[in-house]
Write an enzyme that holds these catalytic residues in place. Structure first.
Site, PDB file in Angstrom:
ATOM      1  N   TRP A  11       0.804  -1.222   0.000  1.00 45.87           N
ATOM      2  CA  TRP A  11       0.000   0.000   0.000  1.00 45.87           C
ATOM      3  C   TRP A  11       0.838   1.274   0.000  1.00 45.87           C
ATOM      4  CZ3 TRP A  11      -4.841  -0.692   3.682  1.00 45.87           C
ATOM      5  CH2 TRP A  11      -5.709  -1.623   3.100  1.00 45.87           C
ATOM      6  N   LYS A  12       2.125   1.151   0.214  1.00 50.08           N
ATOM      7  CA  LYS A  12       3.028   2.308   0.229  1.00 50.08           C
ATOM      8  C   LYS A  12       2.479   3.375   1.204  1.00 50.08           C
ATOM      9  CE  LYS A  12       4.669   1.141  -4.351  1.00 50.08           C
ATOM     10  NZ  LYS A  12       5.177   1.618  -5.653  1.00 50.08           N
ATOM     11  N   HIS A  93      12.993  -1.968  -1.405  1.00 56.02           N
ATOM     12  CA  HIS A  93      12.185  -1.482  -2.525  1.00 56.02           C
ATOM     13  C   HIS A  93      12.934  -0.339  -3.209  1.00 56.02           C
ATOM     14  CE1 HIS A  93       8.867   0.340  -4.747  1.00 56.02           C
ATOM     15  NE2 HIS A  93       8.211  -0.802  -4.603  1.00 56.02           N
ATOM     16  N   GLU A 169      11.481  -6.136  -9.460  1.00 60.03           N
ATOM     17  CA  GLU A 169      10.658  -5.004  -9.893  1.00 60.03           C
ATOM     18  C   GLU A 169      11.502  -4.053 -10.728  1.00 60.03           C
ATOM     19  OE1 GLU A 169       7.138  -4.031  -7.008  1.00 60.03           O
ATOM     20  OE2 GLU A 169       8.994  -3.380  -6.101  1.00 60.03           O
ATOM     21  N   GLY A 175       4.629   1.865 -11.110  1.00 61.75           N
ATOM     22  CA  GLY A 175       3.728   3.010 -11.094  1.00 61.75           C
ATOM     23  C   GLY A 175       3.649   3.775 -12.400  1.00 61.75           C
ATOM     24  N   GLY A 235       1.367  -2.873  -6.374  1.00 59.43           N
ATOM     25  CA  GLY A 235       1.276  -1.550  -5.777  1.00 59.43           C
ATOM     26  C   GLY A 235      -0.123  -0.981  -5.834  1.00 59.43           C
ATOM     27  N   GLY A 236      -0.359  -0.052  -6.769  1.00 60.61           N
ATOM     28  CA  GLY A 236      -1.633   0.664  -6.826  1.00 60.61           C
ATOM     29  C   GLY A 236      -2.853  -0.226  -6.926  1.00 60.61           C
TER      30      GLY A 236
END
Length: 256
Positions: A11-12, A93, A169, A175, A235-236
C-alpha cells in the site's frame, strides 16, 4: 508456477482507517483461493488495526531498522513490527533505495534483523531504464541479489521454511503503467534464481521470486503464468478489493 503463488499488496504511503473496509473485503475474497498465499503491507500506522481485522491473510511492514531499539527517531524496528502483529517485511524497494539512499549492505543487515525477530522477508531488486538500455540489467539485478539477501544459519533456516522471498521489480515499470515483456521477466527471474542457488544451494530453488511493476487485472494472468514467476508484488492495484482480487484469481487459476 513451480511454487505456491504469493500475491502481496504494497500500500506504500496510502491508507487511513477508512481503508480497513477494503482489507476486510480482500480477506473475504481470499477465502475463495485457498491455494494462494495473500498478504498486505499497509503503512506502519495501520498494521495493528489491519491485523486485528483480518486473520485470513498475511500482514506485513514496508521497512524496518537494523537495530532492535535505540535513538533512531522516526524508525521502526523488526521487533516492533512483530510485536504489533506483522508476519513479514518488504525490504530494499527501489523507492527506499532511491529516496533514502539504501544500499545492498544495509538491506542485507535489515533482512537479517527481520529474520532474527521472527519475520519473513521480501527483498526487492530491479534495474533502471538506463541500466536496461545499456545492457546491464542482468548484471545489476544479480549484484543486488548477491549483496542484499540474508546469509547465515538463520537465513538458511528461513529459506527452508519459505520465509525468504525476492521481488524483481524493474524500476521503470513501477507506477508507470509500463510492464516488462514476459520473455524479459522470464530471463530476469532465471538470473535471480541462479544467484539464489549460488547463495543457498539446492534450497535456493525454494525461494519464491515475485514480479512487480504495474501488475493489474489485465496483465496478471500472463505474468503469473510465466516460467519462474512465483507471485506478484502489487502496488496501486492492491488498494481496493475490486482491483486486487482479480490478480489473486489469476494466480488461483494458474494453480488449477
Amino acid at each position: 508456477m513451480p511454487h505456491r503463488p504469493y500475491i502481496v499488496g504494497n500500500w506504500k504511503m496510502n491508507g487511513t482507517r477508512a481503508m480497513l473496509a477494503e482489507a476486510r473485503a480482500i480477506a473475504r475474497g481470499a477465502a475463495r483461493y485457498p491455494d494462494v498465499d495473500i498478504a498486505l503491507a499497509p503503512p506502519f500506522t495501520l498494521i495493528g488495526a489491519l491485523r486485528a481485522e483480518v486473520s485470513e491473510i498475511g500482514v506485513g511492514g514496508q521497512d524496518c531498522h537494523v537495530a532492535v531499539k535505540g535513538a533512531h527517531t522516526g524508525d521502526v524496528s523488526a521487533a516492533m513490527l512483530a510485536d504489533i502483529g506483522a508476519d513479514f517485511v518488504i525490504l530494499g524497494h527501489s523507492e527506499r533505495r532511491k529516496d533514502h539512499g539504501e544500499g545492498d549492505a544495509l538491506i542485507r543487515a535489515k533482512a537479517e534483523a527481520a529474520l532474527a525477530a521472527g519475520l519473513g522477508v521480501i527483498v526487492c531488486v530491479g534495474e533502471t531504464l538506463e541500466e536496461r538500455d545499456a545492457g546491464k540489467a542482468e548484471a545489476i539485478v544479480s549484484g543486488q541479489v548477491d549483496g542484499s539477501i540474508p546469509l547465515g544459519d538463520a537465513a538458511a533456516e528461513a529459506v527452508a521454511t519459505g520465509k525468504v522471498a525476492v521481488a524483481y521489480e524493474p524500476v521503470w515499470a513501477i507506477g508507470t503503467g509500463r510492464v516488462a515483456a514476459v520473455e524479459d521477466v522470464v530471463a530476469m527471474h532465471a538470473a535471480v534464481r541462479a544467484r539464489l542457488v549460488a547463495a543457498y544451494g539446492e534450497a535456493g530453488e525454494k525461494v519464491r521470486i515475485l514480479y512487480g511493476g504495474s501488475v493489474n487485472a489485465g496483465n496478471a494472468a500472463d505474468l503469473l503464468a510465466a516460467e519462474g514467476v512465483g507471485g506478484a508484488l502489487v502496488g496501486g492495484a492492491s488498494l481496493t478489493a475490486d482491483a486486487f482480487l482479480p490478480i489473486v484469481a489469476a494466480a488461483g487459476a494458474g494453480e488449477g
